[in-house]
Design an enzyme around this catalytic site. Sequence first.
Site, PDB file in Angstrom:
ATOM      1  N   HIS A   1      15.299   7.308   0.141  1.00 16.76           N
ATOM      2  CA  HIS A   1      14.823   7.095   1.515  1.00 16.76           C
ATOM      3  C   HIS A   1      15.347   5.808   2.141  1.00 16.76           C
ATOM      4  O   HIS A   1      14.801   5.339   3.135  1.00 16.76           O
ATOM      5  CB  HIS A   1      13.286   7.142   1.548  1.00 16.76           C
TER       6      HIS A   1
ATOM      7  N   ASN B   1      11.039   4.755  -2.701  1.00 16.90           N
ATOM      8  CA  ASN B   1      10.608   3.513  -2.052  1.00 16.90           C
ATOM      9  C   ASN B   1      11.746   2.860  -1.284  1.00 16.90           C
ATOM     10  O   ASN B   1      12.916   3.054  -1.592  1.00 16.90           O
ATOM     11  CB  ASN B   1      10.043   2.544  -3.094  1.00 16.90           C
TER      12      ASN B   1
ATOM     13  N   ASP C   1      11.540  -0.588  -0.580  1.00 19.66           N
ATOM     14  CA  ASP C   1      11.205  -2.013  -0.646  1.00 19.66           C
ATOM     15  C   ASP C   1      12.179  -2.870  -1.447  1.00 19.66           C
ATOM     16  O   ASP C   1      12.047  -4.096  -1.478  1.00 19.66           O
ATOM     17  CB  ASP C   1       9.778  -2.186  -1.198  1.00 19.66           C
TER      18      ASP C   1
ATOM     19  N   PRO D   1       0.821  -1.213   0.000  1.00 13.88           N
ATOM     20  CA  PRO D   1       0.000   0.000   0.000  1.00 13.88           C
ATOM     21  C   PRO D   1       0.852   1.260   0.000  1.00 13.88           C
ATOM     22  O   PRO D   1       1.949   1.275   0.557  1.00 13.88           O
ATOM     23  CB  PRO D   1      -0.814  -0.093   1.301  1.00 13.88           C
ATOM     24  N   ASP D   2       0.348   2.327  -0.658  1.00 14.69           N
ATOM     25  CA  ASP D   2       1.061   3.602  -0.568  1.00 14.69           C
ATOM     26  C   ASP D   2       0.608   4.323   0.700  1.00 14.69           C
ATOM     27  O   ASP D   2      -0.075   3.738   1.543  1.00 14.69           O
ATOM     28  CB  ASP D   2       0.891   4.434  -1.848  1.00 14.69           C
ATOM     29  N   PHE D   3       0.999   5.603   0.836  1.00 12.63           N
ATOM     30  CA  PHE D   3       0.675   6.324   2.070  1.00 12.63           C
ATOM     31  C   PHE D   3      -0.583   7.166   1.936  1.00 12.63           C
ATOM     32  O   PHE D   3      -1.422   7.193   2.822  1.00 12.63           O
ATOM     33  CB  PHE D   3       1.849   7.254   2.443  1.00 12.63           C
ATOM     34  N   ARG D   4      -0.704   7.889   0.802  1.00  8.01           N
ATOM     35  CA  ARG D   4      -1.696   8.968   0.746  1.00  8.01           C
ATOM     36  C   ARG D   4      -2.944   8.678  -0.057  1.00  8.01           C
ATOM     37  O   ARG D   4      -3.850   9.496  -0.096  1.00  8.01           O
ATOM     38  CB  ARG D   4      -1.035  10.255   0.238  1.00  8.01           C
TER      39      ARG D   4
ATOM     40  N   CYS E   1      21.549  -5.627  18.936  1.00 15.46           N
ATOM     41  CA  CYS E   1      22.820  -6.180  18.460  1.00 15.46           C
ATOM     42  C   CYS E   1      23.441  -6.984  19.596  1.00 15.46           C
ATOM     43  O   CYS E   1      23.092  -6.794  20.776  1.00 15.46           O
ATOM     44  CB  CYS E   1      23.713  -5.002  18.094  1.00 15.46           C
TER      45      CYS E   1
HETATM   46  P1  NAD Z   1       2.352   8.656  -1.693  1.00 15.26           P
HETATM   47  O1  NAD Z   1       1.675   7.587  -0.934  1.00 15.26           O
HETATM   48  O2  NAD Z   1       2.391  10.028  -1.138  1.00 15.26           O
HETATM   49  O3  NAD Z   1       1.670   8.780  -3.136  1.00 15.26           O
HETATM   50  C1  NAD Z   1       1.513   7.660  -3.969  1.00 15.26           C
HETATM   51  C2  NAD Z   1       0.990   8.170  -5.304  1.00 15.26           C
HETATM   52  O4  NAD Z   1       0.996   7.085  -6.206  1.00 15.26           O
HETATM   53  C3  NAD Z   1      -0.441   8.712  -5.245  1.00 15.26           C
HETATM   54  O5  NAD Z   1      -0.469   9.969  -5.874  1.00 15.26           O
HETATM   55  C4  NAD Z   1      -1.248   7.678  -6.052  1.00 15.26           C
HETATM   56  O6  NAD Z   1      -2.224   8.288  -6.876  1.00 15.26           O
HETATM   57  C5  NAD Z   1      -0.208   7.062  -6.932  1.00 15.26           C
HETATM   58  N1  NAD Z   1      -0.451   5.674  -7.263  1.00 15.26           N
HETATM   59  C6  NAD Z   1      -0.838   4.658  -6.455  1.00 15.26           C
HETATM   60  N2  NAD Z   1      -0.865   3.502  -7.142  1.00 15.26           N
HETATM   61  C7  NAD Z   1      -0.509   3.805  -8.424  1.00 15.26           C
HETATM   62  C8  NAD Z   1      -0.323   3.036  -9.594  1.00 15.26           C
HETATM   63  N3  NAD Z   1      -0.554   1.720  -9.627  1.00 15.26           N
HETATM   64  N4  NAD Z   1       0.066   3.678 -10.729  1.00 15.26           N
HETATM   65  C9  NAD Z   1       0.298   5.014 -10.739  1.00 15.26           C
HETATM   66  N5  NAD Z   1       0.141   5.795  -9.644  1.00 15.26           N
HETATM   67  C10 NAD Z   1      -0.236   5.186  -8.502  1.00 15.26           C
HETATM   68  O7  NAD Z   1       3.787   8.126  -2.055  1.00 15.26           O
HETATM   69  P2  NAD Z   1       5.163   8.893  -2.274  1.00 15.26           P
HETATM   70  O8  NAD Z   1       4.931  10.114  -3.104  1.00 15.26           O
HETATM   71  O9  NAD Z   1       6.138   7.880  -2.734  1.00 15.26           O
HETATM   72  O10 NAD Z   1       5.585   9.377  -0.806  1.00 15.26           O
HETATM   73  C11 NAD Z   1       5.421   8.519   0.278  1.00 15.26           C
HETATM   74  C12 NAD Z   1       6.678   8.184   1.069  1.00 15.26           C
HETATM   75  O11 NAD Z   1       6.431   6.963   1.712  1.00 15.26           O
HETATM   76  C13 NAD Z   1       7.884   7.939   0.236  1.00 15.26           C
HETATM   77  O12 NAD Z   1       8.815   8.818   0.692  1.00 15.26           O
HETATM   78  C14 NAD Z   1       8.326   6.498   0.504  1.00 15.26           C
HETATM   79  O13 NAD Z   1       9.598   6.509   1.139  1.00 15.26           O
HETATM   80  C15 NAD Z   1       7.386   5.948   1.502  1.00 15.26           C
HETATM   81  N6  NAD Z   1       6.684   4.701   1.103  1.00 15.26           N
HETATM   82  C16 NAD Z   1       7.359   3.693   0.485  1.00 15.26           C
HETATM   83  C17 NAD Z   1       6.688   2.520   0.112  1.00 15.26           C
HETATM   84  C18 NAD Z   1       7.458   1.444  -0.593  1.00 15.26           C
HETATM   85  O14 NAD Z   1       8.669   1.342  -0.421  1.00 15.26           O
HETATM   86  N7  NAD Z   1       6.809   0.623  -1.425  1.00 15.26           N
HETATM   87  C19 NAD Z   1       5.341   2.373   0.372  1.00 15.26           C
HETATM   88  C20 NAD Z   1       4.670   3.425   1.050  1.00 15.26           C
HETATM   89  C21 NAD Z   1       5.369   4.582   1.389  1.00 15.26           C
END
Ligand code: NAD
Length: 240
Positions: free
Chosen positions: A120, A103, A105, A32-35, A149
């Site tokens: 990050h 990301n 991951d 899952p993303d964050f926003r 550790c």
């Molecule tokens: P965010 O959650 O702020 O935004 C994600 C964006 O991606 C949204 O605008 C959404 O519309 C879009 N989105 C979601 N699924 C999509 C898809 N399949 N195709 C195209 N667009 C899609 O994420 P951010 O801008 O990367 O900032 C969040 C912070 O959180 C980052 O700094 C990151 O370090 C961290 N994060 C990382 C992971 C990971 O490593 N997978 C996951 C969650 C958050």
Amino acid sequence: MDKVAQLQQWVKESRNIVFFGGAGVSTESGIPDFRSVDGLYQQKYAYPPETILSHSFFMAKPEEFYRFYRDKMLYLQAKPNAAHLKLAELEACGRLKAVITQNIDGLHQAAGSKKVLELHGSVLRNYCQKCGKFYEVQAILQSQGIPRCACGGIIKPDVVLYEESLDEAVLEEAMRCIAQADMLMIGGTSLAVYPAAGLIYGYHGRRLVLINRDPTPHDQKADLLIPGKIGEILSQIKTA
Ligand code: NAD
């Protein structure tokens, strides 16, 4: 010409593509993303995720940090999706020079990308805060409570928490790559987290492609704006 056909033509003509992405690149892998509406920030915890994932919270309440972190930040079964794989293919055929990611991951490397600038950090690397010893992610998963550790120090993920600064060398290299790019492809990022989101200002070319599911504050800067899922869109691009 339709938007994907335009993207295909630019890819064909480019030799120095740089990709800059975020959490949306990995949602099609099940992370899952964050926003987004179904993202992590819409779920309810005792503290907001920005608070838990901050440096001061980690220092003050490491046990609570790790409860959330093990539950919500580690997706070790996730596999690269079509977007990760296409970007690796574009690098292998000499068109793409760097992937810059927010990301943590490790999925770009798992897909085969070689030049990955992790702004990050990565959940796959962890260090003892006291002696600096390296630990694999399994050490975090297999431990309980606060991972420690052998020397007694607390192990910390090599992830940039809120209130922490980005690695200067990584950020500088990202800026250098973007300044030299003949095409900047941005995808799967809300462009809301600074300083990473500010990288967009370093590109002065005429092929700024923005592929995102939801609108971003920088949509009007794009020369080509493709709303939608990045894996579905990039899988249509041919590299041969
Ligand atoms: P965010 O959650 O702020 O935004 C994600 C964006 O991606 C949204 O605008 C959404 O519309 C879009 N989105 C979601 N699924 C999509 C898809 N399949 N195709 C195209 N667009 C899609 O994420 P951010 O801008 O990367 O900032 C969040 C912070 O959180 C980052 O700094 C990151 O370090 C961290 N994060 C990382 C992971 C990971 O490593 N997978 C996951 C969650 C958050």
